[in-house]
Design a protein around this motif. Structure first.
Motif, PDB file in Angstrom:
ATOM      1  N   ALA A 282       7.977   6.128  -0.283  1.00 12.94           N
ATOM      2  CA  ALA A 282       6.835   5.676  -1.075  1.00 12.94           C
ATOM      3  C   ALA A 282       5.612   5.498  -0.174  1.00 12.94           C
ATOM      4  O   ALA A 282       5.730   5.094   0.984  1.00 12.94           O
ATOM      5  N   TRP A 283       4.436   5.787  -0.723  1.00 10.74           N
ATOM      6  CA  TRP A 283       3.210   5.494   0.009  1.00 10.74           C
ATOM      7  C   TRP A 283       3.036   3.987   0.223  1.00 10.74           C
ATOM      8  O   TRP A 283       2.448   3.560   1.199  1.00 10.74           O
ATOM      9  N   ILE A 297       6.574  -2.415  -7.997  1.00  9.19           N
ATOM     10  CA  ILE A 297       5.999  -1.095  -8.236  1.00  9.19           C
ATOM     11  C   ILE A 297       5.915  -0.341  -6.922  1.00  9.19           C
ATOM     12  O   ILE A 297       5.692  -0.938  -5.860  1.00  9.19           O
ATOM     13  N   ALA A 298       6.134   0.952  -6.996  1.00 11.21           N
ATOM     14  CA  ALA A 298       6.039   1.823  -5.823  1.00 11.21           C
ATOM     15  C   ALA A 298       5.108   2.975  -6.150  1.00 11.21           C
ATOM     16  O   ALA A 298       5.125   3.505  -7.267  1.00 11.21           O
ATOM     17  N   LEU A 299       4.302   3.372  -5.185  1.00  8.43           N
ATOM     18  CA  LEU A 299       3.401   4.506  -5.320  1.00  8.43           C
ATOM     19  C   LEU A 299       4.116   5.715  -4.729  1.00  8.43           C
ATOM     20  O   LEU A 299       4.382   5.755  -3.519  1.00  8.43           O
ATOM     21  N   ALA A 300       4.432   6.686  -5.574  1.00  8.74           N
ATOM     22  CA  ALA A 300       5.412   7.705  -5.204  1.00  8.74           C
ATOM     23  C   ALA A 300       4.829   9.110  -5.166  1.00  8.74           C
ATOM     24  O   ALA A 300       4.315   9.593  -6.189  1.00  8.74           O
ATOM     25  N   PRO A 301       4.930   9.814  -4.035  1.00  6.23           N
ATOM     26  CA  PRO A 301       4.638  11.253  -4.048  1.00  6.23           C
ATOM     27  C   PRO A 301       5.570  11.964  -5.014  1.00  6.23           C
ATOM     28  O   PRO A 301       6.750  11.579  -5.149  1.00  6.23           O
ATOM     29  N   ASP A 302       5.089  12.992  -5.680  1.00  6.97           N
ATOM     30  CA  ASP A 302       5.900  13.687  -6.679  1.00  6.97           C
ATOM     31  C   ASP A 302       7.230  14.152  -6.098  1.00  6.97           C
ATOM     32  O   ASP A 302       8.281  14.030  -6.740  1.00  6.97           O
TER      33      ASP A 302
END
Length: 335
Positions: A282-283, A297-302
Motif C-alpha cells: 500500500a502507498w 483504510i489503505a491506499l492501494a496501487p491497482d
C-alpha cells in the motif's frame, strides 16, 4: 387517516470514510472525508395536520414499532430506545424549528452495519431531516440542513465535529474545516483507490473523543502541537489529493496514523491492519475515524490491490466493499 392524506418520502444518505484529520477536526481544525456508497435508507410517511405521534421501525438496530408523542421526542435528552435516539432528536429539532403536528412513521434500512463506524447516525439524521423537509414542503439549503443536523447530533452526544454529517449531506470528497466560520469545500477527485477493512472492534466514539479531550487537558502544549501538525497534513493532503499524487497522500496517511497513536486512539487491531497493508505494497494505511477500533483504510496501487486485501484479511480484518465519492442525501424512487 386515508391513504390519499399520507405524504411519503423515500430517501437515502451515504456513509463516510475519514481520509485525514481525525480528532483534530473536533478541535477546530480541518479534515478530508469521502462519502462511501453503502447507504442508509429511510422512508417517512406523514399524515395530515392535526396528529402528533411518531412510530419508528429500525430493525437493523433492534427497533420495531417504538412509538410516542412528537412533543415528547427526546424529552429531557432521553429516547424511547437506544436505536431511536438520532431519529427522535431529528424530530425534536424539526418540531422546535417548524412545528410538527402530524403523525409520522419512519422506517430505516441500512446498507452497512452500524458496527463499522461508517457514520450511520449522521446518515440517519440527514435522511430524517431531508425527508421531513420534503413532506412538509420546506425548502432548505445545504447549510440549513447541516445546521439542523448538527443540532440534532449535539442533543444526543453533546459533542461532535460535523464532518460525517457534512459527508452524508453533500456526498463526494470534501475538505471540511471545523474552525470559524466552518468551511465545506467539495473536491474534484474522480478516482480514489481505497481498500477498506473492519478491525473487528466496534469503537465507542463519544468515549474515545472524551479520552482525547482528557489528554488535551493534561498535556495542552503537546496535544495542541499534534493537532496543528494534523492540520498541516490535511492541507498537504488536499493538494496531493487534487493532483492524484497517491504516493504523497499515502505518506501523509502514515503520518496521520502515527499521530493517532500518539493521542491514544490506535489499538493493536488497527495497528496490525495498517502495518499489514503497508507491507503488502500500500502507498499508505491508517485507522479511519475516531479510532479505538472500527475501520482501517489503505491506499492501494491497482496491481497490489488483491495482495493488500489478502494481507488485511490475514491480519484479522474483514474487507468492506465500499466505493468513495458517493452522492449525498437524496430522494429514492423505492424504499
Amino acid at each position: 387517516m386515508t391513504h390519499a392524506a399520507i405524504r411519503t418520502a423515500h430517501v437515502s444518505a451515504p456513509g463516510k470514510a475519514m481520509l485525514l484529520g481525525e480528532h483534530a477536526v473536533v478541535h477546530a481544525r480541518p479534515c478530508l472525508v469521502t462519502a462511501v456508497d453503502s447507504r442508509l435508507y429511510l422512508t417517512l410517511a406523514a399524515g395530515p395536520p392535526g396528529g402528533g405521534t411518531f412510530t419508528i421501525h429500525a430493525p437493523d438496530v433492534g427497533v420495531e414499532g417504538v412509538a410516542g408523542r412528537v412533543a415528547d421526542a427526546l424529552a429531557g435528552g432521553e429516547a424511547r430506545a437506544r436505536g431511536t435516539r438520532f431519529i427522535e432528536s431529528a424530530l425534536a429539532v424539526w418540531r422546535d424549528r417548524f412545528g410538527l403536528e402530524r403523525d409520522v412513521t419512519i422506517t430505516t434500512r441500512s446498507g452497512f452495519s452500524s458496527q463499522l463506524g461508517l457514520g450511520s447516525s449522521s446518515a440517519t439524521v440527514a435522511c430524517a431531516l431531508f425527508a421531513l423537509a420534503h413532506v412538509s414542503g420546506v425548502s432548505l439549503s445545504t447549510r440549513d440542513l447541516f445546521d439542523l443536523g448538527l443540532e440534532a447530533i449535539f442533543r444526543v452526544q453533546q459533542t461532535g465535529s460535523g464532518f460525517d454529517l457534512a459527508a452524508a449531506i453533500s456526498g463526494g470528497t470534501l475538505f471540511y474545516d471545523n474552525g470559524q466560520p466552518r468551511q465545506l469545500v467539495p473536491l474534484e477527485v474522480p478516482h480514489l483507490p481505497l481498500v477498506v477493512a473492519y478491525s473487528g472492534v466496534k469503537a465507542d466514539t463519544p468515549s474515545v473523543v472524551r479520552a482525547v479531550a482528557d489528554r488535551l487537558a493534561a498535556w495542552p502544549a503537546a496535544m495542541t502541537g499534534i493537532f496543528d501538525t494534523m492540520a498541516r497534513i490535511v492541507h498537504d493532503g488536499r493538494a496531493a489529493l487534487e493532483r492524484a499524487d497517491w504516493p504523497a497522500l499515502g505518506q501523509l496517511m502514515d503520518m496521520q496514523h502515527g499521530l493517532a497513536h500518539a493521542i491514544g486512539v490506535d489499538t493493536p487491531e488497527t495497528a496490525r491492519l495498517a502495518f499489514a497493508a503497508r507491507a503488502a505494497g500500500a502507498w499508505g494505511a491508517k485507522l479511519s475515524g475516531a479510532g479505538g477500533g472500527d475501520i482501517v483504510i489503505a491506499l492501494a496501487p491497482d496491481e497490489r490491490r488483491a495482495a493488500i486485501g489478502a494481507a488485511l484479511e490475514a491480519a484479522g480484518g474483514t474487507l468492506v466493499d465500499v466505493q468513495p465519492n458517493a452522492p449525498g442525501v437524496r430522494l429514492e424512487e423505492q424504499p
